[in-house]
Design a protein around this motif. Sequence first.
Motif, PDB file in Angstrom:
ATOM      1  N   UNK A   1       0.843  -1.195   0.000  1.00 30.48           N
ATOM      2  CA  UNK A   1       0.000   0.000   0.000  1.00 30.48           C
ATOM      3  C   UNK A   1       0.882   1.249   0.000  1.00 30.48           C
ATOM      4  N   UNK A   2       0.471   2.213  -0.756  1.00 30.49           N
ATOM      5  CA  UNK A   2       1.337   3.361  -1.006  1.00 30.49           C
ATOM      6  C   UNK A   2       1.590   4.183   0.262  1.00 30.49           C
ATOM      7  N   UNK A   3       0.534   4.350   1.032  1.00 26.25           N
ATOM      8  CA  UNK A   3       0.665   5.299   2.135  1.00 26.25           C
ATOM      9  C   UNK A   3       1.024   4.620   3.450  1.00 26.25           C
ATOM     10  N   UNK A   4       2.015   5.116   4.111  1.00 23.93           N
ATOM     11  CA  UNK A   4       2.365   4.614   5.438  1.00 23.93           C
ATOM     12  C   UNK A   4       1.956   5.632   6.501  1.00 23.93           C
ATOM     13  N   UNK A   5       1.291   6.686   6.038  1.00 21.54           N
ATOM     14  CA  UNK A   5       0.910   7.761   6.948  1.00 21.54           C
ATOM     15  C   UNK A   5      -0.251   7.312   7.816  1.00 21.54           C
ATOM     16  N   UNK A   6      -0.101   7.415   9.147  1.00 24.01           N
ATOM     17  CA  UNK A   6      -1.140   6.921  10.029  1.00 24.01           C
ATOM     18  C   UNK A   6      -2.430   7.712   9.916  1.00 24.01           C
ATOM     19  N   UNK A   7      -2.391   8.870   9.275  1.00 24.04           N
ATOM     20  CA  UNK A   7      -3.619   9.654   9.123  1.00 24.04           C
ATOM     21  C   UNK A   7      -4.503   9.098   8.014  1.00 24.04           C
ATOM     22  N   UNK A   8      -3.925   8.284   7.146  1.00 28.07           N
ATOM     23  CA  UNK A   8      -4.724   7.734   6.054  1.00 28.07           C
ATOM     24  C   UNK A   8      -5.245   6.369   6.440  1.00 28.07           C
ATOM     25  N   UNK A   9      -6.533   6.231   6.643  1.00 30.49           N
ATOM     26  CA  UNK A   9      -7.042   4.889   6.938  1.00 30.49           C
ATOM     27  C   UNK A   9      -6.938   3.991   5.704  1.00 30.49           C
ATOM     28  N   UNK A  10      -6.924   2.728   5.946  1.00 28.47           N
ATOM     29  CA  UNK A  10      -6.929   1.762   4.852  1.00 28.47           C
ATOM     30  C   UNK A  10      -8.260   1.033   4.887  1.00 28.47           C
ATOM     31  N   UNK A  11      -9.015   1.164   3.805  1.00 28.86           N
ATOM     32  CA  UNK A  11     -10.340   0.544   3.747  1.00 28.86           C
ATOM     33  C   UNK A  11     -10.375  -0.393   2.543  1.00 28.86           C
ATOM     34  N   UNK A  12     -10.705  -1.645   2.805  1.00 23.58           N
ATOM     35  CA  UNK A  12     -10.806  -2.616   1.718  1.00 23.58           C
ATOM     36  C   UNK A  12     -12.256  -2.661   1.269  1.00 23.58           C
ATOM     37  N   UNK A  13     -12.481  -2.504  -0.037  1.00 21.41           N
ATOM     38  CA  UNK A  13     -13.848  -2.543  -0.565  1.00 21.41           C
ATOM     39  C   UNK A  13     -14.000  -3.768  -1.457  1.00 21.41           C
ATOM     40  N   UNK A  14     -14.769  -4.753  -0.972  1.00 24.45           N
ATOM     41  CA  UNK A  14     -15.060  -5.929  -1.791  1.00 24.45           C
ATOM     42  C   UNK A  14     -16.242  -5.572  -2.690  1.00 24.45           C
ATOM     43  N   UNK A  15     -15.966  -5.438  -3.998  1.00 25.74           N
ATOM     44  CA  UNK A  15     -16.981  -4.921  -4.919  1.00 25.74           C
ATOM     45  C   UNK A  15     -17.392  -5.960  -5.954  1.00 25.74           C
ATOM     46  N   UNK A  16     -18.690  -6.112  -6.114  1.00 25.10           N
ATOM     47  CA  UNK A  16     -19.243  -6.989  -7.147  1.00 25.10           C
ATOM     48  C   UNK A  16     -18.951  -6.372  -8.516  1.00 25.10           C
ATOM     49  N   UNK A  17     -18.522  -7.209  -9.448  1.00 26.59           N
ATOM     50  CA  UNK A  17     -18.136  -6.670 -10.764  1.00 26.59           C
ATOM     51  C   UNK A  17     -19.333  -6.122 -11.541  1.00 26.59           C
ATOM     52  N   UNK A  18     -20.541  -6.595 -11.206  1.00 27.55           N
ATOM     53  CA  UNK A  18     -21.710  -6.184 -11.984  1.00 27.55           C
ATOM     54  C   UNK A  18     -22.290  -4.851 -11.528  1.00 27.55           C
ATOM     55  N   UNK A  19     -21.883  -4.367 -10.360  1.00 28.30           N
ATOM     56  CA  UNK A  19     -22.481  -3.113  -9.887  1.00 28.30           C
ATOM     57  C   UNK A  19     -21.407  -2.176  -9.331  1.00 28.30           C
ATOM     58  N   UNK A  20     -20.954  -2.437  -8.114  1.00 29.28           N
ATOM     59  CA  UNK A  20     -20.072  -1.483  -7.444  1.00 29.28           C
ATOM     60  C   UNK A  20     -18.755  -1.290  -8.200  1.00 29.28           C
ATOM     61  N   UNK A  21     -18.211  -2.367  -8.745  1.00 25.55           N
ATOM     62  CA  UNK A  21     -16.935  -2.240  -9.455  1.00 25.55           C
ATOM     63  C   UNK A  21     -17.124  -1.369 -10.697  1.00 25.55           C
ATOM     64  N   UNK A  22     -18.243  -1.614 -11.405  1.00 25.39           N
ATOM     65  CA  UNK A  22     -18.551  -0.800 -12.586  1.00 25.39           C
ATOM     66  C   UNK A  22     -18.873   0.634 -12.166  1.00 25.39           C
ATOM     67  N   UNK A  23     -19.504   0.782 -10.984  1.00 20.91           N
ATOM     68  CA  UNK A  23     -19.829   2.126 -10.482  1.00 20.91           C
ATOM     69  C   UNK A  23     -18.546   2.889 -10.164  1.00 20.91           C
ATOM     70  N   UNK A  24     -17.525   2.170  -9.677  1.00 25.57           N
ATOM     71  CA  UNK A  24     -16.247   2.817  -9.399  1.00 25.57           C
ATOM     72  C   UNK A  24     -15.632   3.306 -10.702  1.00 25.57           C
ATOM     73  N   UNK A  25     -15.792   2.490 -11.741  1.00 25.06           N
ATOM     74  CA  UNK A  25     -15.323   2.863 -13.068  1.00 25.06           C
ATOM     75  C   UNK A  25     -16.031   4.131 -13.538  1.00 25.06           C
ATOM     76  N   UNK A  26     -17.339   4.129 -13.327  1.00 17.79           N
ATOM     77  CA  UNK A  26     -18.164   5.270 -13.744  1.00 17.79           C
ATOM     78  C   UNK A  26     -17.767   6.522 -12.969  1.00 17.79           C
ATOM     79  N   UNK A  27     -17.498   6.337 -11.677  1.00 13.21           N
ATOM     80  CA  UNK A  27     -17.092   7.489 -10.864  1.00 13.21           C
ATOM     81  C   UNK A  27     -15.836   8.115 -11.467  1.00 13.21           C
TER      82      UNK A  27
END
Lengths: 229, 142
Positions: free
Chosen positions: B1-27
């Motif tokens: 992970x790029x950031x080692x700065x403790x101010x940056x939280x690390x959040x893992x997003x498990x995204x379905x390819x048919x909706x959220x993953x495509x929505x991330x693309x759209x974003x």
Amino acid sequence: MIVGEQKPLAEIKSMLQGVHRVLVAGCGTCVTVCMAGGEKEVGILASALRMATRLDGDGIECDEVTVQRQCEWEYLDPLAERLPHYDAVLSLACGIGVQALAQRFPEAWVLPGLNTTFLGMPPEQGIWEERCQACGQCILDRTGGICPIARCSKQLLNGPCGGSQGGKCEVSDDTPCAWQLIYDRMSALGRLERLLEVQPPKDWSAARHGGPRRIVREDLRLPPDYRAA
Amino acid sequence: MASENHRDPQIVAFCCRHCAYAAADLAGGLRLSYPAAVKVVELPCTGRVDALHLLRAFEEGADGVIVAGCLPGECHYLEGNLRARQRVERMRGLLTEIGLEGERLEMFNLSAAMGTRLAEIANLMTERITALGPNPLGKRRR
């Protein structure tokens, strides 16, 4: 199958006080299919324990293993080399598996991670119900394949009692009256007259009342030199 | 992970390819920015989400976990998203038993057309996790 349920994490943690390394041991038979103590549950519990104990302090080292059946020596023996490396074994098998581990490995500190609950089945996914009490003298031929020993709250041999209301047991609305089920089934089978026969008191000496039970099959035993120690 | 700065939280997003993953693309296509804290893992369906995926993410130091699947009734595999929600709810309870806040884990439902919503979710969870503070199990140097 033997149905079990995992103990609360807090209870398991308190059992593990003073333990630094634990082997979480699953069983691949009954408790796997009732989703209480198979490989998956071992992984989840070990991960939860690692996290919970790290949050509390130094953390416990939790390794994982699942054997096909904890209630047979041949499946336990491969664990012999690993066990000396652990302060305790947390067994996710039923009480039989826990005791088999303790008997096979007298030096090991064996702890139960499950409450062994009953002999039963899942009538639908996610629900398990008791079906048998291993009373040692089956009477299902007289009750249409529905066991009043396991499923009637009073274990009546000649039911139902006055607590049967609307097909439910007075003990709980979730519990069907076993004798209502028996009556309905015998009626559907056209064998209601069988229920007119009054059942005499059951011989409970074949059940737990006669003390721990044992079966010996001489035709299956190995010659004395080959028997397990 | 790029950031080692403790101010940056690390959040893992498990995204379905048919909706959220495509929505991330759209974003991305919409030039919407959302926090870099959110790391997307593509799944064939949120029905693939296993209790162990969620637990191991936290065990390895993730500060938060998002599970993002299709809207109810729109799962390509009929009910993978509904089953995922049941698992997520159970794991939230277990996280609390473990001693981590259950709010660090959340499931969302959206469609592939909801790029704006995905950015909102990413912002909402980043704010929530920042307020909760880092996962005390984090292995990163703090």
